[in-house]
Design a protein around this motif. Structure first.
Motif, PDB file in Angstrom:
ATOM      1  N   GLN A   3       0.829  -1.204   0.000  1.00 11.81           N
ATOM      2  CA  GLN A   3       0.000   0.000   0.000  1.00 11.81           C
ATOM      3  C   GLN A   3       0.868   1.260   0.000  1.00 11.81           C
ATOM      4  O   GLN A   3       0.627   2.178  -0.754  1.00 11.81           O
ATOM      5  CB  GLN A   3      -0.923  -0.012   1.222  1.00 11.81           C
ATOM      6  N   VAL A   4       1.889   1.284   0.854  1.00 12.83           N
ATOM      7  CA  VAL A   4       2.783   2.437   0.928  1.00 12.83           C
ATOM      8  C   VAL A   4       3.529   2.607  -0.394  1.00 12.83           C
ATOM      9  O   VAL A   4       3.664   3.701  -0.912  1.00 12.83           O
ATOM     10  CB  VAL A   4       3.769   2.289   2.110  1.00 12.83           C
ATOM     11  N   ASP A   5       4.001   1.495  -0.954  1.00 22.62           N
ATOM     12  CA  ASP A   5       4.708   1.581  -2.229  1.00 22.62           C
ATOM     13  C   ASP A   5       3.811   2.112  -3.340  1.00 22.62           C
ATOM     14  O   ASP A   5       4.245   2.895  -4.169  1.00 22.62           O
ATOM     15  CB  ASP A   5       5.284   0.216  -2.627  1.00 22.62           C
ATOM     16  N   ASN A   6       2.531   1.692  -3.360  1.00 21.55           N
ATOM     17  CA  ASN A   6       1.597   2.191  -4.373  1.00 21.55           C
ATOM     18  C   ASN A   6       1.335   3.675  -4.196  1.00 21.55           C
ATOM     19  O   ASN A   6       1.258   4.419  -5.174  1.00 21.55           O
ATOM     20  CB  ASN A   6       0.283   1.413  -4.340  1.00 21.55           C
ATOM     21  N   VAL A   7       1.201   4.118  -2.954  1.00 22.03           N
ATOM     22  CA  VAL A   7       0.991   5.541  -2.686  1.00 22.03           C
ATOM     23  C   VAL A   7       2.219   6.328  -3.124  1.00 22.03           C
ATOM     24  O   VAL A   7       2.108   7.354  -3.804  1.00 22.03           O
ATOM     25  CB  VAL A   7       0.682   5.779  -1.183  1.00 22.03           C
ATOM     26  N   GLN A   8       3.413   5.844  -2.766  1.00 21.36           N
ATOM     27  CA  GLN A   8       4.644   6.525  -3.167  1.00 21.36           C
ATOM     28  C   GLN A   8       4.780   6.515  -4.689  1.00 21.36           C
ATOM     29  O   GLN A   8       5.138   7.520  -5.295  1.00 21.36           O
ATOM     30  CB  GLN A   8       5.853   5.864  -2.514  1.00 21.36           C
ATOM     31  N   ARG A   9       4.479   5.382  -5.308  1.00 22.88           N
ATOM     32  CA  ARG A   9       4.581   5.275  -6.770  1.00 22.88           C
ATOM     33  C   ARG A   9       3.620   6.260  -7.446  1.00 22.88           C
ATOM     34  O   ARG A   9       3.985   6.940  -8.396  1.00 22.88           O
ATOM     35  CB  ARG A   9       4.295   3.845  -7.211  1.00 22.88           C
ATOM     36  N   ASP A  10       2.381   6.345  -6.954  1.00 25.09           N
ATOM     37  CA  ASP A  10       1.409   7.266  -7.550  1.00 25.09           C
ATOM     38  C   ASP A  10       1.843   8.718  -7.381  1.00 25.09           C
ATOM     39  O   ASP A  10       1.689   9.527  -8.288  1.00 25.09           O
ATOM     40  CB  ASP A  10       0.017   7.055  -6.930  1.00 25.09           C
ATOM     41  N   GLY A  11       2.386   9.051  -6.202  1.00 28.25           N
ATOM     42  CA  GLY A  11       2.874  10.409  -5.973  1.00 28.25           C
ATOM     43  C   GLY A  11       4.032  10.749  -6.886  1.00 28.25           C
ATOM     44  O   GLY A  11       4.083  11.840  -7.468  1.00 28.25           O
ATOM     45  N   ILE A 176       5.770   7.300 -17.239  1.00 26.37           N
ATOM     46  CA  ILE A 176       5.222   6.172 -18.001  1.00 26.37           C
ATOM     47  C   ILE A 176       5.711   4.851 -17.412  1.00 26.37           C
ATOM     48  O   ILE A 176       4.936   3.900 -17.270  1.00 26.37           O
ATOM     49  CB  ILE A 176       5.590   6.302 -19.498  1.00 26.37           C
ATOM     50  N   ALA A 177       6.987   4.777 -17.056  1.00 23.59           N
ATOM     51  CA  ALA A 177       7.532   3.541 -16.458  1.00 23.59           C
ATOM     52  C   ALA A 177       6.799   3.189 -15.169  1.00 23.59           C
ATOM     53  O   ALA A 177       6.462   2.017 -14.943  1.00 23.59           O
ATOM     54  CB  ALA A 177       9.029   3.688 -16.204  1.00 23.59           C
ATOM     55  N   LEU A 178       6.527   4.191 -14.338  1.00 24.45           N
ATOM     56  CA  LEU A 178       5.791   3.909 -13.092  1.00 24.45           C
ATOM     57  C   LEU A 178       4.345   3.534 -13.368  1.00 24.45           C
ATOM     58  O   LEU A 178       3.774   2.683 -12.668  1.00 24.45           O
ATOM     59  CB  LEU A 178       5.866   5.116 -12.153  1.00 24.45           C
ATOM     60  N   THR A 179       3.751   4.135 -14.397  1.00 26.33           N
ATOM     61  CA  THR A 179       2.376   3.771 -14.770  1.00 26.33           C
ATOM     62  C   THR A 179       2.316   2.319 -15.219  1.00 26.33           C
ATOM     63  O   THR A 179       1.454   1.559 -14.785  1.00 26.33           O
ATOM     64  CB  THR A 179       1.864   4.698 -15.900  1.00 26.33           C
ATOM     65  N   LEU A 180       3.267   1.928 -16.067  1.00 27.58           N
ATOM     66  CA  LEU A 180       3.292   0.540 -16.539  1.00 27.58           C
ATOM     67  C   LEU A 180       3.600  -0.426 -15.404  1.00 27.58           C
ATOM     68  O   LEU A 180       3.008  -1.513 -15.329  1.00 27.58           O
ATOM     69  CB  LEU A 180       4.327   0.392 -17.657  1.00 27.58           C
ATOM     70  N   GLY A 182       2.808  -0.034 -12.293  1.00 24.55           N
ATOM     71  CA  GLY A 182       1.596  -0.116 -11.489  1.00 24.55           C
ATOM     72  C   GLY A 182       0.544  -1.012 -12.109  1.00 24.55           C
ATOM     73  O   GLY A 182      -0.179  -1.712 -11.419  1.00 24.55           O
ATOM     74  N   ARG A 183       0.465  -1.038 -13.427  1.00 23.42           N
ATOM     75  CA  ARG A 183      -0.517  -1.887 -14.110  1.00 23.42           C
ATOM     76  C   ARG A 183      -0.138  -3.358 -14.040  1.00 23.42           C
ATOM     77  O   ARG A 183      -1.005  -4.218 -14.044  1.00 23.42           O
ATOM     78  CB  ARG A 183      -0.653  -1.463 -15.566  1.00 23.42           C
TER      79      ARG A 183
END
Length: 185
Positions: A3-11, A176-180, A182-183
């Protein structure tokens, strides 16, 4: 932890896209008005490191605070110092603005490289930031060498536009790399 990694990744993803967008806007302004007005060019040249300082503050604050992000925190202060140095150089010896930008590009490239490597394990998708840091060091060396052989041509914001363009590209690639990434999760 995920969860923390996803929040950090989205930010980080939003931050990288914001950095890319502001860089493109700066380039457009440099070409549109920076070539015709020395005052506008000077304002743009001071605004570039000032924006970088603000961006580093946003990055550090949204990713654990200033104490948890020494490279960004240090880069914030360096960028503010560079903005002052650019303003000073514009008034004293405009050709030295490229020298200031070159030193700053090389130094901040090292800091960006460190930040990218630090985040590689926890967030992933940092290869564009690592490449950007390395490219920034090389661009800084190039700018310094160009400033030393400059033959009296006045400094324009357009001279910095290629550097800003590469920065925009790398920030966009990182977003884009973080978006991919995350998917795939």
């Amino acid at each position: 932890m995920a969860q923390v990694d996803n929040v950090q990744r989205d930010g980080l993803k939003r931050y990288y896209f914001l950095r890319a967008g502001v860089s493109v806007a700066w380039i457009l302004a440099a070409v549109a008005v920076g070539t015709h007005s020395p005052l506008a060019a000077g304002a743009l040249l001071v605004a570039y490191p000032t924006w970088d300082a603000l961006a580093n503050a946003l990055d550090a604050r949204s990713n654990g605070g200033f104490a948890a992000n020494p490279p960004q925190t240090f880069n914030l202060f360096v960028s503010l110092l560079v903005a002052c140095a650019v303003l000073f150089a514009l008034q004293v010896e405009p050709r030295r603005v490229l020298t200031v930008f070159g030193v700053w590009a090389a130094f901040s490239g090292v800091l960006q490289l460190v930040a990218g490597l630090r985040r590689w394990r926890s967030v992933g998708g940092q290869w564009p930031m690592v490449l950007s840091g390395a490219q920034s060091v090389l661009a800084g060396v190039f700018m310094i060498s160009q400033s030393l052989v400059a033959d009296g041509h006045p400094m324009t914001a357009v001279a910095i536009a290629p550097y800003a363009g590469f920065g925009a590209f790398y920030f966009l690639a990182a977003g884009i790399a973080l978006t991919l990434k995350g998917r795939r999760k």
